[in-house]
Design a protein around this motif. Structure first.
Motif, PDB file in Angstrom:
ATOM      1  N   VAL A  70      43.507  37.700  14.944  1.00 41.05           N
ATOM      2  CA  VAL A  70      42.230  37.136  15.380  1.00 41.05           C
ATOM      3  C   VAL A  70      42.394  36.409  16.716  1.00 41.05           C
ATOM      4  CG1 VAL A  70      40.412  35.468  14.831  1.00 41.05           C
ATOM      5  CG2 VAL A  70      41.354  36.908  13.039  1.00 41.05           C
ATOM      6  N   LEU A  71      43.453  35.604  16.828  1.00 38.62           N
ATOM      7  CA  LEU A  71      43.686  34.860  18.065  1.00 38.62           C
ATOM      8  C   LEU A  71      43.923  35.814  19.232  1.00 38.62           C
ATOM      9  CD1 LEU A  71      46.026  32.030  16.716  1.00 38.62           C
ATOM     10  CD2 LEU A  71      43.579  31.900  17.195  1.00 38.62           C
ATOM     11  N   GLU A  72      44.625  36.909  18.973  1.00 38.63           N
ATOM     12  CA  GLU A  72      44.881  37.895  20.032  1.00 38.63           C
ATOM     13  C   GLU A  72      43.570  38.512  20.506  1.00 38.63           C
ATOM     14  OE1 GLU A  72      47.797  39.915  22.429  1.00 38.63           O
ATOM     15  OE2 GLU A  72      47.905  38.189  21.101  1.00 38.63           O
ATOM     16  N   LEU A  73      42.670  38.814  19.554  1.00 34.46           N
ATOM     17  CA  LEU A  73      41.372  39.381  19.920  1.00 34.46           C
ATOM     18  C   LEU A  73      40.543  38.377  20.728  1.00 34.46           C
ATOM     19  CD1 LEU A  73      40.425  41.199  16.597  1.00 34.46           C
ATOM     20  CD2 LEU A  73      40.768  42.288  18.801  1.00 34.46           C
ATOM     21  N   ILE A 119      44.834  26.487  14.950  1.00 32.43           N
ATOM     22  CA  ILE A 119      43.994  26.934  16.066  1.00 32.43           C
ATOM     23  C   ILE A 119      43.769  25.801  17.068  1.00 32.43           C
ATOM     24  CG2 ILE A 119      41.716  27.865  16.662  1.00 32.43           C
ATOM     25  CD1 ILE A 119      41.662  29.129  13.849  1.00 32.43           C
ATOM     26  N   LEU A 120      43.726  24.567  16.566  1.00 33.97           N
ATOM     27  CA  LEU A 120      43.537  23.386  17.425  1.00 33.97           C
ATOM     28  C   LEU A 120      44.725  22.437  17.258  1.00 33.97           C
ATOM     29  CD1 LEU A 120      39.745  22.672  16.709  1.00 33.97           C
ATOM     30  CD2 LEU A 120      40.710  23.725  18.761  1.00 33.97           C
ATOM     31  N   PRO A 121      45.929  22.876  17.603  1.00 35.94           N
ATOM     32  CA  PRO A 121      47.112  22.026  17.361  1.00 35.94           C
ATOM     33  C   PRO A 121      47.106  20.752  18.182  1.00 35.94           C
ATOM     34  CG  PRO A 121      47.693  23.902  18.745  1.00 35.94           C
ATOM     35  CD  PRO A 121      46.291  24.139  18.280  1.00 35.94           C
ATOM     36  N   GLN A 122      46.363  20.728  19.301  1.00 33.77           N
ATOM     37  CA  GLN A 122      46.336  19.524  20.135  1.00 33.77           C
ATOM     38  C   GLN A 122      45.673  18.355  19.420  1.00 33.77           C
ATOM     39  OE1 GLN A 122      44.653  22.302  20.623  1.00 33.77           O
ATOM     40  NE2 GLN A 122      42.542  21.910  21.251  1.00 33.77           N
ATOM     41  N   LEU A 123      44.906  18.628  18.353  1.00 36.70           N
ATOM     42  CA  LEU A 123      44.253  17.561  17.609  1.00 36.70           C
ATOM     43  C   LEU A 123      45.148  17.006  16.508  1.00 36.70           C
ATOM     44  CD1 LEU A 123      40.630  18.998  17.223  1.00 36.70           C
ATOM     45  CD2 LEU A 123      41.619  17.650  19.074  1.00 36.70           C
ATOM     46  N   GLU A 124      46.310  17.621  16.309  1.00 39.83           N
ATOM     47  CA  GLU A 124      47.232  17.197  15.254  1.00 39.83           C
ATOM     48  C   GLU A 124      48.536  16.697  15.857  1.00 39.83           C
ATOM     49  OE1 GLU A 124      46.785  18.011  11.298  1.00 39.83           O
ATOM     50  OE2 GLU A 124      45.190  17.008  12.390  1.00 39.83           O
ATOM     51  N   ARG A 125      48.441  15.983  16.960  1.00 40.69           N
ATOM     52  CA  ARG A 125      49.647  15.586  17.702  1.00 40.69           C
ATOM     53  C   ARG A 125      50.573  14.707  16.866  1.00 40.69           C
ATOM     54  NH1 ARG A 125      49.748  16.821  22.987  1.00 40.69           N
ATOM     55  NH2 ARG A 125      47.823  17.538  23.959  1.00 40.69           N
ATOM     56  N   GLU A 126      49.998  13.847  16.019  1.00 42.20           N
ATOM     57  CA  GLU A 126      50.846  12.952  15.237  1.00 42.20           C
ATOM     58  C   GLU A 126      51.489  13.707  14.077  1.00 42.20           C
ATOM     59  OE1 GLU A 126      50.698   8.470  13.329  1.00 42.20           O
ATOM     60  OE2 GLU A 126      48.844   9.490  13.833  1.00 42.20           O
TER      61      GLU A 126
END
Length: 955
Positions: A70-73, A119-126
């Motif tokens: 899905v991410l590739e698409l 998909i949104l790893p920047q929101l899980e920095r901690e």
């Protein structure tokens, strides 16, 4: 439970959009749900701690490969609607599978969170702090794959940011790794989304505990059980940059209309996914809650001349802007929690109870007896009790990690209150919140204080407050509207900030010499994005400086055009920096550049910064805080850069602060720099209309995409004349000249005339078709040049295009569309060059593409033995079949020739054998004998996916 039946739907939807679920969903999930009920019965006897970890969830059934597909698409799609459609289809499939899996259960905690956090790893920095960068991954891959350290693939991984070290994807480690891993990895991977999350969590936990061996073990599990495509996306998740081309806000809005608002007041992605799992549910009361981190309200940059208008011509508050860490404190009785502006939990440092931490024990007793719980917003500062002042963030300390025996102490400077005794105050006006704040606790100097403010109503009072902040070596001021309400994660909305560096002319600027560079990533891939700057040792009288000391690394302040121009200017002079044998005239601290440049070949850049602070990373033992390039000093020679002596003078001038000048209310400029008004002189000399500058005084500025860019428009097009193009440029922030000069970005041409031909023949300027400019206007963006737009190129631009495009004008990296492809082919037809099949074969072998079924005939040159005349129906059928085989041969790599000539390796004959005798006679005259085979050899080889033995098919 074996076999991820529910994931079948998701995989089908990913591979063949769109797939209608309907009855298919029910049939596919029935077996899964029956097995789920059985599992639940068996799990009833398992202790709760084990039961939760063994729970069957959607994430435990969906292969990680499906998410990667899905991410590739999404990444490959150019249009936003397509990107959102793929994400929504995946989300809908997940939710339907979830509902079927848990239809008999209540209080389900299973949600979309395991997928969304990836998909949104920047929101899980901690939660997802891995301590892993590209270099570590590169070394791990080299070790795991047993690559020769000086081999081609190892160097690609290590030098992924250099243009020569990648496949046209300079700066993108994930893509570089993908092509190295592709011929070596299993296909497909074996991990589910839950297993990937478990391994990533293990890496994060072990990284925090500094157990490097366990971090490496989990990484190896991820790598050895994933395909090349999965590892490409795993790398991006670890680096926390997916490059999807779709914003976080857009993904939130697709998941649920209220998700962005809920996240802004909780900063808890898991809570968002659980509470808003049902898209039809509405979040009626999204508000700040106790012990839940929220995104704080922020201030926007103020426009000083418009400050009274921005405050609605009403009175306002002016506060000192402190230079600390934005922290929110949550208190409930003896329980405390502290969160940063990004939602990080710093309770352990500051104290969860009155018995621990660097702050809580000292402030617990200051709260009024009637205050049971509260939420305070403020700035955490380091206070020096000896000097009785606050330390600046630039000094060598970290307020979040201060030790007990430090001579400094933690002080919480409060400027807002959001809750008292469970009453939420976010919707109250700021003036009311200030009244409440003054009745919550008794301030203690150096421990907990209320930030001082005063009421004002004029621009002069703002300027006076800013000048006072400059004198006090403070960061700046904040202006607030008393009627404003608190809006989490909003910038502005009645809060404005002013720093000296935001105001032109208030800062001392440094003229530094570029001595080193660092390759860029992403949009800056393939060029230098950061530069190491230095100052010179004072030379002997009459001599030029010969030794330079590094002072800072700078990578901001310039536009993409300025960076591009600077990169072209310095491109031929960069040399690899070798740590074991560094240049003797460039002295560095622990910070080393990737490449260096001889000072005599370099340029001076004017750098603006907030202050000079101590640092052992650079040879000067100091560096600049928040440095950014203001401009390139074309007017200065390399030898005229700042010296060490001048740096020391500046450093001692105001304790390192670079803001020393006052703002003058009269001219809104620094004092002592009064502008002289020159008398106007009437012009009597006439100018031909063709050469007159357009009157753009009435043009309203709509955008700033061409800010600081100078154009020379020679002629317009039939539909858009010269004056309209010039007006449009002004609307988009650009400037116009009638004759190109050294600062002209390009010459724009619609139709050619004698003046245009003279400009082209001079070869001094880039001459661009007006179509490029029209495309910029249409898309409202500064579009990069393509060969199709260029009429004439300067030598520097030619050099740049040679690195980005082939001889036909086809980009090495950018995707193309049908129209561009047709235009490209037309250019190829005009060129008489022939493609060397040997070159193509060598390229395929180099990148391990020679094992593909699409090039099984690559080494063969084929002639199709078709009769000239096809009279009967049978002859026509035979001719059609051979022509089809010819197309298939070409598609699968063969060179099909229309002439029976030397070099032919095979002649293909259909059912009509009339020409066989003639062809054999020609073969006797050839030095290299070709094989005559039946058409069936082609068909059987294509069916098998590999070449069949020609001897069986010989004629």
């Amino acid at each position: 439970m074996t076999g991820p039946r529910g994931a079948i739907l998701i995989r089908a939807r990913v591979a063949n959009f769109p797939v209608q679920p309907g009855a298919l969903l029910q049939s596919q999930l029935s077996a899964t749900c029956q097995s789920r009920r059985k599992d639940r019965t068996e799990m009833s006897s398992i202790p709760a701690s084990h039961s939760s970890s063994s729970q069957v969830t959607v994430a435990s059934q969906v292969p990680f490969a499906d998410l990667c597909s899905v991410l590739e698409l999404i990444q490959k799609c150019k249009s936003r609607p397509e990107k959102t459609k793929y994400f929504k289809d995946f989300l809908d499939s997940w939710r339907k599978f979830h509902d079927a899996l848990h239809k008999d259960e209540k209080d389900v905690t299973d949600s979309f969170y395991p997928a969304l956090r990836l998909i949104l790893p920047q929101l899980e920095r901690e939660r997802m702090a891995y301590g892993i960068k590209e270099t570590m991954l590169a070394k791990l891959y080299i070790e795991l794959l047993n690559l020769p350290k000086e081999g081609k693939d190892a160097l690609k991984l290590l030098d992924y940011r250099t243009p020569a070290g990648s496949r046209g994807d300079a700066g993108d480690f994930a893509t570089t790794a993908y092509f190295v891993l592709k011929p070596r990895c299993i296909k497909p991977g074996q991990l589910t989304i839950r297993q990937v999350n478990d391994l990533l969590d293990s890496i994060s936990i072990n990284n925090a505990a500094k157990r490097k061996d366990l971090v490496k073990k989990s990484l190896l599990q991820l790598i050895t059980q994933s395909s090349a495509l999965e590892q490409k996306w795993l790398i991006r998740m670890i680096i926390k940059d997916l490059k999807l081309g779709i914003s976080q806000q857009t993904l939130f809005s697709i998941f649920h209309p209220d998700s962005a608002e809920l996240y802004s007041v909780t900063t808890d992605l898991e809570k968002v996914c659980r509470q808003l799992h049902d898209p039809s549910a509405s979040l009626s009361d999204v508000s700040i809650s106790l012990f839940s981190a929220f995104k704080p309200m922020l201030a926007a940059i103020a426009n000083i001349p418009q400050i009274e208008k921005q405050m609605n011509h009403q009175s306002f508050y002016i506060e000192t802007k402190l230079d600390g860490e934005r922290i929110q404190m949550h208190k409930d009785g003896d329980v405390y929690k502290y969160f940063s502006r990004n939602g990080y939990d710093y309770t352990q440092q500051f104290g969860a109870s009155p018995l621990e931490g660097s702050l809580t024990p000292f402030i617990h007793n200051v709260f009024r007896k009637n205050v049971q719980n509260c939420i305070l917003d403020g700035e955490m500062m380091a206070y020096n009790p000896t000097t009785q002042n606050f330390m600046q963030k630039g000094n060598k300390f970290d307020i979040k990690r201060m030790v007990d025996d430090s001579e400094l102490q933690t002080c919480f400077c409060v400027f807002d209150v959001l809750m008292v005794n469970s009453q939420k105050l976010g919707h109250e006006m700021l003036s009311k919140r200030y009244e409440i704040l003054n009745n919550i606790f008794t301030p203690i100097t150096g421990r907990i204080q209320v930030i001082l403010k005063h009421q004002a109503s004029t621009q002069k009072e703002v300027i006076d407050a800013l000048n006072e902040a400059i004198d006090n070596r403070e960061e700046g001021i904040v202006v607030k509207d008393p009627t404003s309400v608190y809006k989490p994660d909003k910038r502005g909305e009645g809060w404005l900030k002013i720093k000296p560096e935001y105001v032109s002319g208030l800062m001392d600027e440094l003229d530094l010499l570029i001595v080193g560079g660092y390759w860029g990533k992403g949009l800056r891939g393939g060029m230098m994005s950061h530069f190491l700057c230095a100052v010179a040792e004072m030379p002997s009288p009459g001599e030029k400086p010969s030794v330079f000391h590094s002072i800072c690394r700078v990578g901001s302040g310039y536009t993409m055009k300025e960076l591009y121009d600077l990169s072209l200017k310095l491109a031929n002079h960069w040399k690899p920096y070798r740590k074991k044998n560094p240049p003797c005239n460039i002295l560095c601290g622990t910070e080393k550049p990737e490449v260096y440049i001889e000072p005599c070949n370099s340029v001076i850049v004017q750098v603006k910064a907030a202050e000079i602070i101590s640092s052992d990373m650079y040879k000067t033992d100091c560096t600049l805080r928040f440095p950014r390039i203001e401009k390139i000093r074309e007017d200065k020679k390399w030898s005229e850069c700042m010296t060490l002596d001048l740096l020391e003078q500046l450093r001692g001038k105001a304790s390192g602060k670079l803001a020393t000048k006052h703002l003058d209310i009269g001219h809104n400029a620094p004092q002592g720099k009064k502008r002289k008004t020159m008398p106007k002189v009437k012009q009597f000399i006439g100018v031909m209309d063709t050469f007159k500058a357009p009157d753009l005084s009435n043009v309203s500025r709509l955008s700033s995409i061409f800010e600081d860019v100078e154009f020379c428009v020679m002629t317009g097009t039939e539909n858009c004349p010269k004056n309209e193009l010039e007006s449009k440029i002004a609307e988009f922030g650009g400037s116009i000249v009638q004759n190109p000069g050294p600062d002209t970005y390009c010459v724009v041409v619609g139709t050619e005339n004698i003046r245009v031909k003279n400009i082209i023949s001079s070869s001094k300027h880039d001459v661009v078709k007006a179509e490029w400019l029209l495309q910029c206007f249409e898309r409202q963006a500064f579009m990069p040049w393509q060969p199709i737009f260029m009429i004439q190129m300067s030598s520097e631009t030619k050099q740049y295009f040679a690195c980005k495009y082939d001889c036909y004008g086809d980009s090495y990296t950018a995707d193309t569309d049908v129209a561009q492809l047709k235009e490209l082919f037309s250019r190829m037809n005009n060129l008489k060059e022939k493609i060397s099949w040997d070159v193509i074969a060598d390229t395929e072998e180099r990148y391990s593409w020679n094992c593909s079924p699409f090039n099984i005939f690559r080494q063969h040159t084929v002639y199709i033995g078709i009769s000239d005349e096809a009279g009967s129906l049978r002859d026509k059928v035979n001719r059609t079949s051979l022509l089809t085989s010819a197309l298939m041969l070409r598609f699968h790599g063969a060179r099909v020739t229309s002439q029976l000539e030397e070099g032919v390796s095979h002649v293909i004959i259909g059912e009509d054998r009339g020409r066989v005798k003639e062809i054999k006679a020609v073969r006797r005259t050839f030095r290299r004998k070709f094989k005559i085979v039946s058409e069936q050899w082609v068909k059987d080889s294509l069916k098998a996916g590999k070449l069949q033995n020609e001897d069986v098919y010989l004629i």
